[in-house]
Design a protein around this motif. Structure first.
Motif, PDB file in Angstrom:
ATOM      1  N   UNK A  38      24.735  35.644  49.431  1.00 16.08           N
ATOM      2  CA  UNK A  38      25.798  36.507  49.950  1.00 16.08           C
ATOM      3  C   UNK A  38      26.927  36.759  48.972  1.00 16.08           C
ATOM      4  N   UNK A  39      26.713  36.438  47.688  1.00 14.29           N
ATOM      5  CA  UNK A  39      27.766  36.638  46.690  1.00 14.29           C
ATOM      6  C   UNK A  39      27.936  38.107  46.325  1.00 14.29           C
ATOM      7  N   UNK A  40      29.147  38.462  45.904  1.00 15.61           N
ATOM      8  CA  UNK A  40      29.435  39.851  45.506  1.00 15.61           C
ATOM      9  C   UNK A  40      29.345  40.057  43.997  1.00 15.61           C
ATOM     10  N   UNK A  41      29.594  38.993  43.240  1.00 12.57           N
ATOM     11  CA  UNK A  41      29.630  39.170  41.785  1.00 12.57           C
ATOM     12  C   UNK A  41      29.133  37.910  41.083  1.00 12.57           C
ATOM     13  N   UNK A  42      28.746  38.070  39.839  1.00 18.35           N
ATOM     14  CA  UNK A  42      28.241  36.965  39.030  1.00 18.35           C
ATOM     15  C   UNK A  42      29.407  36.204  38.413  1.00 18.35           C
ATOM     16  N   UNK A  43      29.556  34.968  38.817  1.00 20.54           N
ATOM     17  CA  UNK A  43      30.713  34.182  38.391  1.00 20.54           C
ATOM     18  C   UNK A  43      30.690  33.867  36.895  1.00 20.54           C
ATOM     19  N   UNK A  44      29.527  33.972  36.255  1.00 21.22           N
ATOM     20  CA  UNK A  44      29.422  33.577  34.844  1.00 21.22           C
ATOM     21  C   UNK A  44      29.084  34.763  33.932  1.00 21.22           C
ATOM     22  N   UNK A  45      29.464  35.973  34.374  1.00 19.06           N
ATOM     23  CA  UNK A  45      29.140  37.156  33.579  1.00 19.06           C
ATOM     24  C   UNK A  45      30.253  37.581  32.647  1.00 19.06           C
ATOM     25  N   UNK A  46      29.917  38.406  31.657  1.00 24.47           N
ATOM     26  CA  UNK A  46      30.900  39.013  30.767  1.00 24.47           C
ATOM     27  C   UNK A  46      31.840  39.844  31.644  1.00 24.47           C
ATOM     28  N   UNK A  47      33.121  39.606  31.533  1.00 24.11           N
ATOM     29  CA  UNK A  47      34.085  40.357  32.325  1.00 24.11           C
ATOM     30  C   UNK A  47      34.397  41.690  31.661  1.00 24.11           C
ATOM     31  N   UNK A  48      34.668  42.708  32.472  1.00 22.61           N
ATOM     32  CA  UNK A  48      35.059  44.002  31.928  1.00 22.61           C
ATOM     33  C   UNK A  48      36.030  44.662  32.897  1.00 22.61           C
ATOM     34  N   UNK A  49      36.878  45.593  32.448  1.00 18.90           N
ATOM     35  CA  UNK A  49      36.994  46.106  31.080  1.00 18.90           C
ATOM     36  C   UNK A  49      37.741  45.128  30.167  1.00 18.90           C
ATOM     37  N   UNK A  50      37.770  45.478  28.881  1.00 20.16           N
ATOM     38  CA  UNK A  50      38.553  44.693  27.922  1.00 20.16           C
ATOM     39  C   UNK A  50      39.996  45.168  27.878  1.00 20.16           C
ATOM     40  N   UNK A  51      40.173  46.474  27.956  1.00 18.26           N
ATOM     41  CA  UNK A  51      41.501  47.087  27.816  1.00 18.26           C
ATOM     42  C   UNK A  51      41.560  48.286  28.749  1.00 18.26           C
ATOM     43  N   UNK A  52      42.689  48.990  28.768  1.00 19.05           N
ATOM     44  CA  UNK A  52      42.783  50.184  29.605  1.00 19.05           C
ATOM     45  C   UNK A  52      43.816  51.150  29.032  1.00 19.05           C
ATOM     46  N   UNK A  53      43.820  52.349  29.570  1.00 18.88           N
ATOM     47  CA  UNK A  53      44.819  53.362  29.190  1.00 18.88           C
ATOM     48  C   UNK A  53      44.857  54.404  30.295  1.00 18.88           C
ATOM     49  N   UNK A  54      45.872  55.257  30.230  1.00 22.56           N
ATOM     50  CA  UNK A  54      46.074  56.218  31.314  1.00 22.56           C
ATOM     51  C   UNK A  54      44.846  57.087  31.578  1.00 22.56           C
TER      52      UNK A  54
END
Ligand SMILES: *[C@@H]1O[C@H](CO)[C@@H](O)[C@H](O)[C@H]1NC(C)=O
Ligand SMILES: *[C@@H]1O[C@H](CO)[C@@H](O)[C@H](O)[C@H]1NC(C)=O
Ligand SMILES: *[C@@H]1O[C@H](CO)[C@@H](O)[C@H](O)[C@H]1NC(C)=O
Ligand SMILES: *[C@@H]1O[C@H](CO)[C@@H](O)[C@H](O)[C@H]1NC(C)=O
Ligand SMILES: *[C@@H]1O[C@H](CO)[C@@H](O)[C@H](O)[C@H]1NC(C)=O
Length: 663
Positions: free
Chosen positions: A545-561
């Motif tokens: 029943x999990x929604x996301x992988x707790x040990x995955x590469x997180x994203x995004x790295x950065x952001x902009x408008x």
């Protein structure tokens, strides 16, 4: 005549069953059962010529990460000492001794040296030899296999053997136990047609005639008073302290990837005239056409849907007089089905066309476009391989879900991003526009995974060697003096949950450079959502029943408008939204930094993530907003890195100081 015979055999594919293995040979690969609907037919004629390929085990892939960090980590004395393409090939090629051992064995077994070809990328040996010879070498029998529905015929065997001292150097052999597996785009049925372009989203214009300038706007110069509602290049420069560009050099031309969407010069001209007077009328990119890509088109063309226009509007307005190279990829038939970006990478690095990794050699028909394109009106030229030199910075605002491509396909491709990073190239990639989901219709109606569509669906590529860019916004009552929030908005039917895509990959674990940022995020701001731990073949997505992988590469790295950009498409002015806007802003920022480095005799920054994660002070942290979806709250933007806006938006002066301070 011989060529004809080879072609016939390739087209019909080959199969085999085992004969007793003599003591010097050891079983290398064995098939447990035939794929569904395939049946074994007759033995292949003994003098039929088989195209045999011996995939050599690659050396050093395990060291790839260390190599990349050596040239990309700010603490490394070798920062910026990027490799040449030749050095990259050599580093990852099988050891010369291994190649020699396999060659020696082949020759001692009677194969003529002149018939053995070593591939350009050094990954495999190829030879065209009679079936009887191959059967003798591999102690097997080749049979035809027939598909009961289509009648297609392929050649293969049930098992084969190799001399003991050769086995360690060989990954696998074709034809072999695999009936040239065709890869599926997706593991699930789709309810709507595929569309691989989460491009910018156009909202209504003007949407609120009663809007008035926010308090505080009056103290700003006139062209910055309406940035909460109407974003222009002037607003973006003010938000991130980006100076007016002035450098034009030969080495920092910026690259833009486009596919299936084509720019219109009239639209660019209208934008320049209205919002970027620094860019002369008629300014256009240099076209590098890949596999039939064409540009530009008339403004009213069905192919002018906004993505290319906007990417170029933003890029030219931020970097002109620097120039732009447009990689227009795929003919207009394949552009809508080619979800994988491999044809693009093939054109930038010829060795990738035949690169073998994770049991995949070259492109994957079914995921990748095939050239010459058999479709009527399709591009009839050969697949572009190594046709162009990649620019230092390439911005891409296209993507599908990670889940749409097989795991090994994405791993093989990720290796290529690593290799291009080693050579000093920066890839910035829009994260996607539907929060924790993929776009509606991708994998399910709401773009989510799992039996009840509640599992989050990360966007591709989640490879840790590209810089993944999310989006931010100002609200109507704000000015450039306010802190931005995560981009989220209700933009109407099928875009009610439009927001900066973010989350955790299923296909890639947390890279070392990101570990501390993610650990801090979970320690201080645990989202409190159910999760799972992905297994080795990523087959338990959504477990427990999990929604996301707790040990995955997180994203995004950065952001902009990525909100409320004023731009013309088909000569009509609109407000445009999406991470599609944010990627070219970051691409432009990196290009401007590279120019300043070039001016003082330094090389390009290359893969920037390790430097950014180690120096979060150089970005503007975003701490408000979220990316809900798939029936739950999604993630929230918080202090520090978060899976909505990453480390934050660029502060140009701080980033420039940071990167100019590095070797
Ligand atoms: C993939 O290659 C490995 C060797 O690297 C081999 O052991 C394995 O059987 C192959 N798997 C498939 C599905 O072909
Ligand atoms: C472009 O605008 C013209 C004039 O409004 C319109 O007739 C045409 O259909 C538009 N083209 C597209 C592809 O929407
Ligand atoms: C994926 O690649 C790994 C490593 O080469 C291999 O062991 C595995 O069999 C591959 N999986 C598939 C489905 O081909
Ligand atoms: C979906 O349903 C199947 C069959 O009931 C089950 O095996 C699987 O674990 C479920 N998957 C998820 C993600 O809930
Ligand atoms: C924070 O984000 C919410 C939406 O989640 C928005 O309504 C609000 O205006 C934002 N506040 C500020 C101060 O930006």
């Amino acid at each position: 005549m011989k060529c004809q015979l080879i072609a016939a055999i390739v087209a019909f594919g080959v199969g085999c069953h085992a004969i007793p293995t003599p003591s010097t040979h050891v079983l290398h690969e064995k098939r447990s059962s035939l794929p569904r609907l395939w049946e074994r037919g007759g033995r292949v004629e003994s003098d039929a010529i088989l195209p045999v390929r011996i995939g050599l085990t690659q050396d050093n892939l395990d060291n790839g990460y260390e190599y990349l960090m050596d040239v990309s980590h700010p603490d490394s004395p070798n920062f910026g000492k990027h490799w040449t393409a030749e050095e990259v090939h050599d580093a990852f090629a099988p050891a010369q001794a291994a190649v020699q051992a396999v060659r020696d064995w082949l020759i001692s077994a009677g194969v003529r040296p002149i018939d053995i070809v070593h591939s350009d990328n050094k990954g495999w040996l190829a030879m065209n030899i009679p079936a009887w010879k191959a059967e003798d070498l591999f102690r097997t029998e080749y049979h035809e296999h027939i598909h009961s529905d289509s009648g297609a015929v392929r050649v293969g065997c049930d098992e084969y053997s190799l001399p003991e001292h050769i086995r360690e150097h060989v990954d696998y052999i074709t034809p072999g136990v695999k009936l040239s597996a065709s890869l599926k785009r997706s593991l699930v049925e789709r309810s709507t047609p595929l569309h691989n372009k989460p491009g910018p989203y156009k909202s209504h214009y003007p949407h609120d005639p009663h809007w008035t300038f926010p308090p505080g706007a009056g103290s700003l110069p006139p062209d910055l008073q309406a940035c909460g509602r109407n974003i222009t290049p002037t607003c973006i420069k003010a938000l991130y302290d980006i100076p007016n560009a002035y450098i034009k050099d030969d080495v920092n031309i910026m690259g833009l990837y486009e596919s299936g969407d084509i720019y219109s010069q009239a639209d660019l001209n209208s934008f320049f005239a209205a919002y970027a007077l620094n860019v002369p009328q008629g300014t256009h990119p240099k076209l590098d056409s890949i596999d039939g890509g064409e540009a530009p088109v008339a403004p009213g063309s069905e192919y002018n849907t906004g993505e290319s226009d906007i990417d170029m509007d933003l890029t030219f307005s931020l970097i002109y007089p620097q120039t732009v190279t447009l990689y227009q990829v795929d003919d207009n038939i394949e552009a809508f089905t080619d979800g994988g970006f491999n044809t693009f990478l093939d054109a930038l690095d010829g060795s990738y066309c035949t690169y073998t990794a994770y049991n995949i050699t070259g492109d994957s028909p079914g995921v990748d476009a095939v050239y010459p394109d058999p479709a009527p009106g399709g591009y009839k030229g050969p697949l572009a391989c190594g046709t162009y030199t990649p620019t230092r910075v390439i911005s891409v605002s296209y993507g599908v879900s990670e889940y749409d491509a097989p795991l090994n396909y994405t791993r093989r491709q990720c290796n290529e991003f690593l290799k291009l990073g080693l050579q000093g190239h920066t890839f910035v990639w829009a994260s996607g526009d539907y929060g924790v989901a993929s776009f509606p219709g991708d994998d399910s109606d709401n773009g989510c995974l799992g039996n009840d569509s509640t599992v989050y669906n990360p966007s591709f590529p989640t490879c840790p060697y590209v810089t993944n860019v999310g989006a931010t916004r100002l609200y109507d009552d704000q000015t450039i003096l306010d802190r931005e929030s995560a981009m989220q908005a209700d933009l109407g039917p099928s875009a009610e949950l439009f927001s900066s895509a973010g989350g955790f990959a299923n296909y890639f674990p947390v890279p070392e450079y990101q570990k501390s940022a993610i650990a801090t995020y979970f320690a201080k701001h645990d989202p409190g959502l159910p999760y799972y731990y992905i297994n080795a073949d990523a087959s338990n997505i959504g477990a427990n029943g999990g929604f996301y992988n707790r040990v995955g590469r997180g994203f995004p790295d950065v952001s902009a408008n990525g909100a409320e950009l004023l731009a013309y498409v088909n000569q009509s002015l609109g407000h445009w939204w999406g991470t599609s806007l944010a990627a070219p802003i970051w691409g432009s920022v990196v290009t401007l930094i590279n120019e300043e480095r070039t001016a003082v005799g330094k090389g390009p920054v290359g893969f920037i993530n390790p430097t950014l994660y180690a120096n979060a002070w150089a970005l503007n942290d975003i701490v408000n907003g979220s990316n809900p979806g798939c029936g739950s709250a999604g993630f929230a933007a918080v202090e520090g890195w978060d899976p909505v806006t990453g480390l934050g938006t660029p502060s140009f002066p701080r980033l420039l100081a940071l990167f100019l301070g590095l070797p």
